[in-house]
Design a protein around this motif. Structure first.
Motif, PDB file in Angstrom:
ATOM      1  N   HIS A 165      -1.674   7.106   0.172  1.00 56.52           N
ATOM      2  CA  HIS A 165      -2.962   6.765  -0.434  1.00 56.52           C
ATOM      3  C   HIS A 165      -3.161   5.253  -0.328  1.00 56.52           C
ATOM      4  O   HIS A 165      -2.750   4.502  -1.219  1.00 56.52           O
ATOM      5  CB  HIS A 165      -3.013   7.199  -1.899  1.00 56.52           C
TER       6      HIS A 165
ATOM      7  N   ARG B 105      -5.409   3.234  -0.893  1.00 56.97           N
ATOM      8  CA  ARG B 105      -6.100   2.498  -1.966  1.00 56.97           C
ATOM      9  C   ARG B 105      -5.172   2.189  -3.142  1.00 56.97           C
ATOM     10  O   ARG B 105      -5.502   1.381  -4.000  1.00 56.97           O
ATOM     11  CB  ARG B 105      -7.308   3.299  -2.455  1.00 56.97           C
TER      12      ARG B 105
ATOM     13  N   GLN C   3       0.840  -1.196   0.000  1.00 60.05           N
ATOM     14  CA  GLN C   3       0.000   0.000   0.000  1.00 60.05           C
ATOM     15  C   GLN C   3       0.874   1.244   0.000  1.00 60.05           C
ATOM     16  O   GLN C   3       1.882   1.308   0.700  1.00 60.05           O
ATOM     17  CB  GLN C   3      -0.910   0.032   1.219  1.00 60.05           C
TER      18      GLN C   3
END
Length: 150
Positions: free
Chosen positions: A85, A87, A81
């Motif tokens: 961020h 996502r 990850q």
């Protein structure tokens, strides 16, 4: 128009010849041509996302995800990850991935040199310049280097 005067036909034939030459050269490594591009980009710039890889390689995000998943299953790539961020997943080569990338790229470059060795250095540069212009003007995307620093 004669078929031999058709640039698209000649490009297709040159592409097919170069693609099969590279595929034959790297077949022993169990890596596809799409995966070679991913390996080269991640060798040059670790931490790229799937979307960034797709833009640089001019392939679909789905194609990049398939390549990344296959490379990840082989233990050549790991995804983490992005700290800013969550996502966004960033891809990195593992130690084994760096070894395989170096071997694959060396074999692919040798095949490339064999294919394009029929052209002088000046002719190769002219061809690169012309094809880059067609791609960049046609797609609106800037081409990125995909070399590996030794």
């Amino acid at each position: 128009m004669e078929l031999t005067d058709n640039l698209l036909w000649l490009l297709k034939q040159a592409f097919y010849f170069s693609l099969t030459s590279v595929n034959d050269a790297v077949s022993g490594h169990g890596v596809s041509t799409a995966q070679i591009g991913v390996l080269r980009q991640l060798s040059n710039e670790p931490g790229l996302s799937g979307a960034e890889l797709a833009r640089r390689l001019l392939i679909t995000p789905q194609g990049v995800q398939l390549a990344l998943t296959a490379l990840e299953k082989r233990g050549l790539v790991e995804r983490k990850q992005n700290p800013q961020h969550a996502r966004i997943l960033q891809a990195f080569l593992t130690d084994e991935g760096r070894k395989v990338a170096a071997a694959v790229v060396a074999d692919a470059i040798a095949a490339h040199e064999q294919v394009f060795g029929v052209l002088s250095e000046e002719e190769q540069q002219t061809l690169r310049d012309l094809l880059s212009k067609v791609v960049e003007k046609g797609t609106g995307h800037e081409l990125f280097d995909d070399h590996i620093d030794n």
